[in-house]
Design a protein around this motif. Sequence first.
Motif, mmCIF file in Angstrom:
data_model
loop_
_atom_site.group_PDB
_atom_site.id
_atom_site.type_symbol
_atom_site.label_atom_id
_atom_site.label_comp_id
_atom_site.label_asym_id
_atom_site.label_seq_id
_atom_site.Cartn_x
_atom_site.Cartn_y
_atom_site.Cartn_z
ATOM 1 N N UNK A 35 40.621 55.033 23.867
ATOM 2 C CA UNK A 35 39.861 56.293 23.881
ATOM 3 C C UNK A 35 38.487 56.083 24.486
ATOM 4 N N UNK A 36 37.823 55.001 24.118
ATOM 5 C CA UNK A 36 36.496 54.700 24.663
ATOM 6 C C UNK A 36 36.580 54.462 26.169
ATOM 7 N N UNK A 37 37.613 53.762 26.611
ATOM 8 C CA UNK A 37 37.756 53.522 28.058
ATOM 9 C C UNK A 37 37.940 54.834 28.805
ATOM 10 N N UNK A 38 38.679 55.764 28.210
ATOM 11 C CA UNK A 38 38.819 57.088 28.851
ATOM 12 C C UNK A 38 37.475 57.814 28.881
ATOM 13 N N UNK A 39 36.701 57.679 27.790
ATOM 14 C CA UNK A 39 35.360 58.288 27.771
ATOM 15 C C UNK A 39 34.483 57.712 28.879
ATOM 16 N N UNK A 40 34.515 56.399 29.040
ATOM 17 C CA UNK A 40 33.688 55.758 30.072
ATOM 18 C C UNK A 40 34.148 56.154 31.470
ATOM 19 N N UNK A 41 35.448 56.320 31.645
ATOM 20 C CA UNK A 41 35.951 56.788 32.939
ATOM 21 C C UNK A 41 35.439 58.191 33.232
ATOM 22 N N UNK A 42 35.445 59.059 32.219
ATOM 23 C CA UNK A 42 34.932 60.417 32.396
ATOM 24 C C UNK A 42 33.444 60.402 32.730
ATOM 25 N N UNK A 43 32.686 59.565 32.058
ATOM 26 C CA UNK A 43 31.242 59.470 32.318
ATOM 27 C C UNK A 43 30.971 58.886 33.701
ATOM 28 N N UNK A 44 31.805 57.957 34.142
ATOM 29 C CA UNK A 44 31.642 57.400 35.483
ATOM 30 C C UNK A 44 31.888 58.463 36.535
ATOM 31 N N UNK A 45 32.907 59.308 36.315
ATOM 32 C CA UNK A 45 33.189 60.387 37.259
ATOM 33 C C UNK A 45 32.051 61.401 37.319
ATOM 34 N N UNK A 46 31.328 61.547 36.210
ATOM 35 C CA UNK A 46 30.187 62.459 36.162
ATOM 36 C C UNK A 46 28.937 61.852 36.786
ATOM 37 N N UNK A 47 29.001 60.581 37.158
ATOM 38 C CA UNK A 47 27.839 59.926 37.737
ATOM 39 C C UNK A 47 26.812 59.500 36.715
ATOM 40 N N UNK A 48 27.262 59.247 35.469
ATOM 41 C CA UNK A 48 26.340 58.882 34.402
ATOM 42 C C UNK A 48 26.274 57.372 34.210
ATOM 43 N N UNK A 49 27.447 56.702 34.254
ATOM 44 C CA UNK A 49 27.496 55.260 34.034
ATOM 45 C C UNK A 49 28.333 54.600 35.123
ATOM 46 N N UNK A 50 28.218 53.276 35.180
ATOM 47 C CA UNK A 50 29.076 52.436 36.018
ATOM 48 C C UNK A 50 29.839 51.507 35.084
ATOM 49 N N UNK A 51 31.172 51.585 35.128
ATOM 50 C CA UNK A 51 31.977 50.717 34.276
ATOM 51 C C UNK A 51 31.867 49.272 34.746
ATOM 52 N N UNK A 52 31.695 48.368 33.794
ATOM 53 C CA UNK A 52 31.687 46.934 34.056
ATOM 54 C C UNK A 52 32.653 46.291 33.060
ATOM 55 N N UNK A 53 32.887 44.997 33.212
ATOM 56 C CA UNK A 53 33.838 44.318 32.334
ATOM 57 C C UNK A 53 33.410 44.438 30.872
ATOM 58 N N UNK A 54 34.242 45.079 30.080
ATOM 59 C CA UNK A 54 33.986 45.184 28.653
ATOM 60 C C UNK A 54 33.088 46.323 28.237
#
Length: 253
Positions: A35-54
Motif C-alpha cells: 500500500x505504501x509503495x502504491x502511495x509513493x508511486x501516486x506521489x511520484x506521478x504528482x511530482x511530489x517525491x522521487x522513489x528511491x530504494x526502500x
Amino acid sequence: MFAEERQQRIAERARAEGRVDVAALAAAFAVTTETIRRDLTALERQGVVKKVHGGAIPLERLGFEPTVAARDTVQTAAKERIAAAALNEVPAEGAILLDAGTTTARLAEILPGDRELTVVTNSVLIASLLAAKPRLTVLIVGGKVRGRTMAAVDDWALRALADTYVDVAFLGANGVSAERGLTTPDTGEAAVKRAMIAAARKSVVLADHTKVGNDCLARFGTLDQVDLFVTDTGLDTGLTADLEAADLKVVRA
C-alpha cells in the motif's frame, strides 16, 4: 484513513525529514508495504517525491524542478478548480498580471474574451494563448527565457515590471509555508515574482495543495505580502489554519 489523506501525510513527513522509508511508513499507518509503495508511486506521478530504494525523497531536496510540460500533467482537476475560483478576482476591466506557471495558464485559458483587459505576463506560453482573444491587450515582459518554465527572467523583465502597475497579480509558487513564506527553486524567477507583487494593488497566489509545506531555494515573499491564496480542497484543515494564523486568507476550491 483515505488514501489521499495518507498520501498527504506521507508528503509532509518526507518534506520534514528529507526522506521516508517504506517499512517505517507501513508501521506508522498500519498498512502493508505494498500500500505504501502504491502511495509513493501516486506521489511520484504528482511530482511530489522521487522513489528511491526502500523509500522516497521529496523532489525539492534533490534540487529538481520539473519542466512545464511535466507539471502540466499533474493535479489537473485541482488546477482547473483553482483557476475557476481565481476568476472571481479578475476585474471587469483594467490590467492584470499573470505569472508563468501551469495553474496561472489554466486561468488564462478561461479568461473571458469580452472584457476590456490588459494582461501583462512573463510567460511565452500564456502570451501565445491569450493572443487569440481579440478583446484582450496582451503585453509580454521581455528577458531571458528559461526553457524549463518558459518564463522571462533577469534584468529586462525586472526593468519592465518596475514601470508597471496593475490591479491584480496572479502568481504561482513551488512552495508555500507558514515558516518560510512563498518560495521557488530559481533565483531569477524569485526576483521576477517579487517585482510582480510590488507592481500590483492586489496579489493572489494560485497553487495546488501539494505545494503547501514545501520550502524551495529562493523566497520571493512573505505570506502577509499577498492578499489571497487560492488552492484546492486537498489541503487539510490543519494546514489551512496554520496559513490563516500567519495572516493569509485561504480559499479552497
